[in-house]
Design an enzyme around this catalytic site. Structure first.
Site, mmCIF file in Angstrom:
data_model
loop_
_atom_site.group_PDB
_atom_site.id
_atom_site.type_symbol
_atom_site.label_atom_id
_atom_site.label_comp_id
_atom_site.label_asym_id
_atom_site.label_seq_id
_atom_site.Cartn_x
_atom_site.Cartn_y
_atom_site.Cartn_z
ATOM 1 N N GLU A 47 -2.516 -49.705 -31.617
ATOM 2 C CA GLU A 47 -3.891 -49.365 -31.235
ATOM 3 C C GLU A 47 -4.710 -50.653 -31.321
ATOM 4 O O GLU A 47 -4.828 -51.239 -32.401
ATOM 5 C CB GLU A 47 -4.399 -48.326 -32.227
ATOM 6 C CG GLU A 47 -5.674 -47.642 -31.859
ATOM 7 C CD GLU A 47 -6.064 -46.606 -32.920
ATOM 8 O OE1 GLU A 47 -7.240 -46.601 -33.305
ATOM 9 O OE2 GLU A 47 -5.200 -45.820 -33.373
ATOM 10 N N ASP A 58 -16.410 -46.979 -37.686
ATOM 11 C CA ASP A 58 -15.657 -47.981 -38.423
ATOM 12 C C ASP A 58 -16.322 -48.344 -39.739
ATOM 13 O O ASP A 58 -17.529 -48.532 -39.815
ATOM 14 C CB ASP A 58 -15.488 -49.242 -37.571
ATOM 15 C CG ASP A 58 -14.658 -48.975 -36.333
ATOM 16 O OD1 ASP A 58 -13.711 -48.180 -36.453
ATOM 17 O OD2 ASP A 58 -14.957 -49.514 -35.269
#
Length: 260
Positions: A47, A58
């Site tokens: 990924e 994130d």
């Protein structure tokens, strides 16, 4: 049309390891050597995070790597140029791009899909792409370029929405292990987490599942694999690259520590 993601899950039905790396981190040219090192040491899917200045899901580790990558000069044009020969080096391993809509829309959705397909990308994870918008505006475009979307499922996702996501997916379901951001220090209640994983398993969905967020070592990887076909590691891998002179060697060491 070839579906490398389906092939990966058919070949190895348990304990699949998907590793997240930030494109252009720790150095601008690290992307491809890191992919090769991860695959050669046993990662089953890759990924690639497309750095963005305002990443929603994130945690601090990936945010910092994103900032560093942008300062290194990474952008989508550079990333696609780096990936142009990746399929000669890594022919079988599924590669997914993970990122946010803003830079993709600035690049142009069709241009983005065309370039991704030309580079041999298999799937896209765009957490802020609404399901309805995907279905009404982009599904045909993704199909034309043989790109498979991956949608996130959380403990709060309704059964109805999970079924809809499953119906629209031809790759895997990304189960977010609990509240918070990637690599976040939010302590998860193991009993609640288990109930959530078991609830999803009992739905008999047609797509395989990978668990992400909070997976960082052999023990957490093995625990996640008890409830799904595999798991996704991001922040812990990015951390393992910090201040390492030989990033590919650090990557191999990290994967071996999780799998062996």
């Amino acid at each position: 049309m070839e579906n490398r993601i389906a092939k990966a899950f058919a070949k190895k039905q348990r304990n699949l390891l998907n590793v997240y790396l930030t494109a252009g981190y720790p150095t601008l040219d690290a992307t491809v050597p890191l992919i090769e090192a991860l695959v050669s040491s046993g990662a089953d899917l890759i990924e690639i995070g497309m750095p963005f200045s305002d990443p929603l899901a994130d945690g601090p580790v990936i945010q910092a790597s994103s900032t560093a990558a942008l300062l290194n000069g990474m952008n989508l044009w550079v990333l696609f140029a780096q990936l142009k020969d990746i399929r000669q080096r890594v022919p079988e391993t599924p590669i997914l791009l993970m990122g946010y809509l803003n830079p993709v829309m600035q690049f142009g959705m069709e241009n983005f899909c065309r370039e991704a397909a030309a580079a041999g990308v298999d799937g896209l994870i765009l957490p802020d792409l609404p399901l309805v918008e995907y279905e009404e505006e982009y599904q045909d475009l993704f199909r034309r370029y043989n790109l498979r979307p991956v949608f996130l499922i959380t403990p709060q996702t309704s059964t109805e929405r999970i079924r809809r996501i499953d119906a629209l997916t031809e790759s895997f379901l990304y189960l977010v292990s609990g509240p918070g951001t990637t690599g976040g220090g939010t302590a998860q209640d193991p009993t609640k987490q288990e109930a959530y994983f078991e609830r999803i398993a009992a739905m008999n969905l047609r797509n395989p599942r990978l668990i992400g967020f909070g997976i960082g070592d052999k023990a957490s990887f093995e625990r996640a694999c008890r409830y799904a076909e595999g798991a996704i590691i991001g922040s812990a891998f990015i951390k393992a690259l910090e201040s390492k002179e030989d990033a590919p060697a650090a990557a191999r060491e990290f994967v071996e520590s999780v799998l062996n």
